[in-house]
Design an enzyme around this catalytic site. Structure first.
Site, PDB file in Angstrom:
ATOM      1  N   SER A 687       0.859  -1.394   0.007  1.00 38.32           N
ATOM      2  CA  SER A 687      -0.118  -0.040   0.037  1.00 38.32           C
ATOM      3  C   SER A 687       0.865   1.167  -0.033  1.00 38.32           C
ATOM      4  CB  SER A 687      -0.917   0.063   1.238  1.00 38.32           C
ATOM      5  OG  SER A 687      -0.134  -0.103   2.690  1.00 38.32           O
ATOM      6  N   LYS A 730      -6.532   3.918   8.598  1.00 40.66           N
ATOM      7  CA  LYS A 730      -5.698   4.721   7.776  1.00 40.66           C
ATOM      8  C   LYS A 730      -6.046   6.433   7.967  1.00 40.66           C
ATOM      9  CE  LYS A 730      -3.567   1.453   4.677  1.00 40.66           C
ATOM     10  NZ  LYS A 730      -3.387   0.972   3.334  1.00 40.66           N
TER      11      LYS A 730
END
Length: 782
Positions: A687, A730
């Site tokens: 990611s 996140k």
């Protein structure tokens, strides 16, 4: 024939000191040793020695250390002290009973008990019935003397010469193992025939015991080992108890427990078989105790004991809302289960898996679910378990074997339908003893756990009524087959607003109670709470927040206690804690937003990561080193997947350098160094691909990236941005670090619906399909 006194009763003084005797009766015309330890009794002995050496011995019926008047029998024996020996705890005396007497009045003084004494002379009418009783006693005594061993010749001679019925009665009673209460009745009885019959009955019983003892000894004359000797002693004890009607086989108790227990048919049949085996072996056999332990475990398992579920959905929801803030998905799932259970009574229990960072309330949520359903709650910690037998039990062939944790938890719960919390299922380990995760496959499968078999019990057990809840910080280490059997319910981190609500409703009240402060004893305003959350904790859950609040409560408690030493703390106004007071309680702030400082130079981009502890921010740095030949250096303990993402990002940038406004030869004449702080923490995952690419472009352009922008997404060689996981975690981590713009893959746009309203309101979310979309936001004007 006229009566004649059988005992020449001496002249008794009108008052005598009393010595209470427990579990023993001294009869007239007999001698007996006594240990005198109680202070009042010792004083009575000393007063008797100072006078006529006479004592009144009365039976004490209670077990109290100091005898009360209600515990003493009225009829006793006047005894003469023949010998005295001093001992560390009192005295030892040899007494001779000389007469029967009654305590007409007992006076309790401070150091001694005294009684007004009335003699009770005993007379014997020598008639035919008495003579018949006497002859029978002689015959029984001769029979007993022929069987008994260890009696001195003087006793035998004395019994042979006795012609007085009363003397014969008292002497035999003192030699026999009669209970103290039986001897007391013999002492109080006035009829000589009744006395003789009672002694004859006790003597007959003693002869039966001696005959049985001789029979057992005659059958075991061979040389015996230590184990055989213990066996014979147990058989002797068992035979004596059976003859006396005082014992019964151990298996009889087990059969009664089997009849009283409502066991399933197959289990009852297995228990019956083991009881039959137990009857055929001796108690000295090593396997005897193994079978006995096995039967105890079977009886302790609650095969058909179930608690009644609370199917009031409104009350269950109220209980869940009272215990936990937010977590609506979990609460809705439990309400759905109860609703279906209300409509369909035989529904199997679901297998739920709570996944989330530490401190978000996974374990306490299981306890709340049990309270809402009025079920028993059992927690099983699986962290570090590496033995399959911990789950399925040991085989009974091993010494020290026992059932697995599932059966043990059922016994602890006491019902067949508890709430099982299998904590830290992602921390299971694999050892040479087997894979415990594989052993859980049957336990956590609704289609199989109705026929679960524990290796120790080896009978079918129905676990379908159990509500299994597992917890994990991450799913990457969970066995795939095990993961397929569970319903995953993610628990994400909390926003600052949610943490404030949780602190107000739960944490502050709990810490005040734990630190001895009254409710409302500390007043922490919202601004101070916000500062504690942002400057002193940086976590997804609320565990560290509660520790900081506990620190404040302890310091307040210490100040109150010091202000009133030696006295209860006074009731005072609540202690106010504002933002400016936090440094005095918690010290200087531990966390400060350094995003702008870290991204102030070219070659640094802000990324976000998803770890088992929640979301976190990464500052990825890239530098082009002159004089190189296109080499690549990757540092920061990067995993193989993250290294491949960095190489893919570099390849795409080199291929499209001109389109990105870069000199195509810059990467041939420079070495590239990519570093991800903190270097001591291992990192991996795809990611961070777009973040690495952005940092490389920033270093090549010599233009810094916007400080208020964070990004996530996997990059391909063609420059596409692929979706990643953990968008909620996140996003919350980016918000905690002051990020205003968050770039995410376009295919993750649907995940934004799970974000709290205040997060979507304060932050700007930009979906990106390609690296160009990311760079447009990263290098736009502030």
């Amino acid at each position: 024939m006229p009566d004649s006194p059988s005992i020449d009763t001496p002249a008794l003084p009108p008052e005598l000191p009393i010595v209470p005797v427990r579990d023993a009766v001294v009869l007239p015309l007999t001698a007996a040793p006594l240990a005198v330890t109680r202070p009042k009794s010792v004083e009575a002995v000393h007063q008797a020695l100072a006078g006529n050496r006479m004592l009144l011995l009365l039976l004490q019926t209670g077990d109290a250390d100091e005898a009360s008047l209600s515990d003493l029998k009225k009829v006793g024996t006047v005894a003469l002290i023949r010998q005295l020996v001093r001992a560390p705890d009192g005295v030892r005396i040899l007494v001779e009973g000389i007469a029967r007497a009654r305590a007409e009045f007992i006076q309790e003084e401070e150091t001694i008990l005294k009684a007004l004494v009335k003699a009770l002379p005993e007379r014997v009418e020598k008639n035919v019935p008495v003579e018949a009783h006497l002859r029978r006693l002689r015959e029984l005594a001769d029979r007993a003397l022929s069987l008994a061993t260890g009696l001195s010749p003087e006793v035998r001679m004395q019994l042979a010469q006795l012609d007085d019925p009363l003397r014969m009665c008292y002497l035999l009673a003192s030699l026999l193992d009669m209970k103290a209460t039986d001897k007391q009745r013999l002492l109080e009885e006035n009829d000589i025939e009744v006395k003789l019959a009672a002694v004859a009955q006790a003597l007959t019983r003693e002869i039966e015991v001696l005959e049985l003892k001789g029979k057992i000894e005659s059958e075991a004359q061979q040389e015996m080992s230590e184990a055989q000797r213990k066996y014979v002693l147990r058989q002797q004890l068992k035979a004596i108890q059976d003859e006396l009607g005082e014992g019964e086989p151990e298996t009889a108790e087990l059969r009664r427990r089997l009849q009283a227990a409502t066991l399933p048919e197959a289990v009852a049949k297995a228990v019956e078989t083991e009881i039959d085996r137990l009857e055929r072996m001796t108690s000295a056999s090593p396997e005897y105790q193994m079978i006995r332990t096995y039967l105890d475990w079977v009886f302790d398992v609650p095969w058909n004991v179930a608690t009644e579920d609370r199917l009031d959905l409104i009350e269950a929801r109220r209980q869940l809302d009272e215990d936990h803030y937010d977590l609506d998905k979990v609460k809705d799932r439990i309400i759905e289960y109860l609703a279906v259970r209300k409509l369909k009574g035989d529904m199997k229990g679901p297998i739920l898996c709570f996944v989330g960072p530490p401190g978000v309330g996974k374990t306490s949520l299981g306890q709340s679910i049990a309270r809402a359903m009025t079920r028993k709650f059992v927690r099983i910690s699986l962290g570090g378990v590496r033995d399959e037998a911990e789950i399925r039990g040991h085989r009974r062939t091993y010494i020290g074997s026992m059932p697995g944790r599932v059966v043990q938890a059922l016994k602890q719960a006491g019902s067949i339908n508890p709430v099982f919390m299998l904590d830290e299922i992602d921390k299971l380990a694999v050892g040479f003893q087997g894979d415990p995760a594989a052993a859980l496959l049957e336990v956590l499968d609704p289609a199989q756990n109705s026929t679960f078999r524990d290796h120790y019990l080896e009978v079918v057990m129905d676990l379908s009524k159990v509500l299994f809840i597992t917890t994990a910080n991450q799913l990457g280490t969970v066995h795939p087959a095990l993961l397929d059997r569970m319903e995953i319910i993610p628990l994400s981190g909390y926003t600052e607003e949610e943490k404030v609500h949780i602190a107000r409703r739960y944490l502050i009240l709990r810490q005040l109670a734990e630190n001895g402060l009254p409710e409302g004893g500390v007043a922490i305003d919202d601004a101070a709470l916000a500062h504690v959350i942002s400057d002193y904790t940086r976590e997804a859950g609320v565990r560290n927040l509660e520790r900081q609040l506990g620190t404040i409560a302890r310091k307040v408690a210490a100040r109150i206690a010091q202000s009133s030493p030696g006295a209860p703390p006074p009731a005072s106004e609540p202690t106010a804690v504002g933002p400016d007071d936090l440094a005095g309680y918690l010290g200087p702030a531990r966390f400060k937003s350094d995003t702008e400082f870290r991204t102030s130079r070219p070659g640094v981009a802000t990324g976000v990561a998803w770890t088992e502890a929640g979301g976190d921010v990464l500052f990825i740095e890239a530098a082009l080193l002159p004089g190189g030949k296109g080499g690549v250096t990757l540092t920061g303990q990067l995993g193989s997947v993250m290294q491949e993402s960095a190489r893919a990002a570099l390849s795409h940038i080199r291929e499209h350098a001109e389109a990105l406004g870069l000199d195509p030869n810059v990467f041939n004449q420079h070495d590239l160094h990519v570093h991800v702080p903190a270097g001591a923490i291992p990192k991996d995952g795809p990611s961070a691909g777009v973040t690495i690419a952005t940092a490389i472009v920033s270093a090549a352009r010599k233009v810094p990236v916007r400080s208020d922008v964070a990004m996530t997404g996997e990059i391909t060689l063609s420059g596409l941005v692929l979706p990643v996981g953990g968008i909620r975690e996140k996003s919350l981590a980016a918000r905690r670090h002051g990020i205003k713009t968050f770039v995410l893959p376009k295919q993750n746009t649907a995940d934004l619906e799970e974000l709290p309203e205040e997060v979507r309101r304060e932050m700007t979310f930009v979906p990106a399909e390609t690296l160009d979309d990311v760079l447009k936001v990263a290098f736009a004007a502030e």
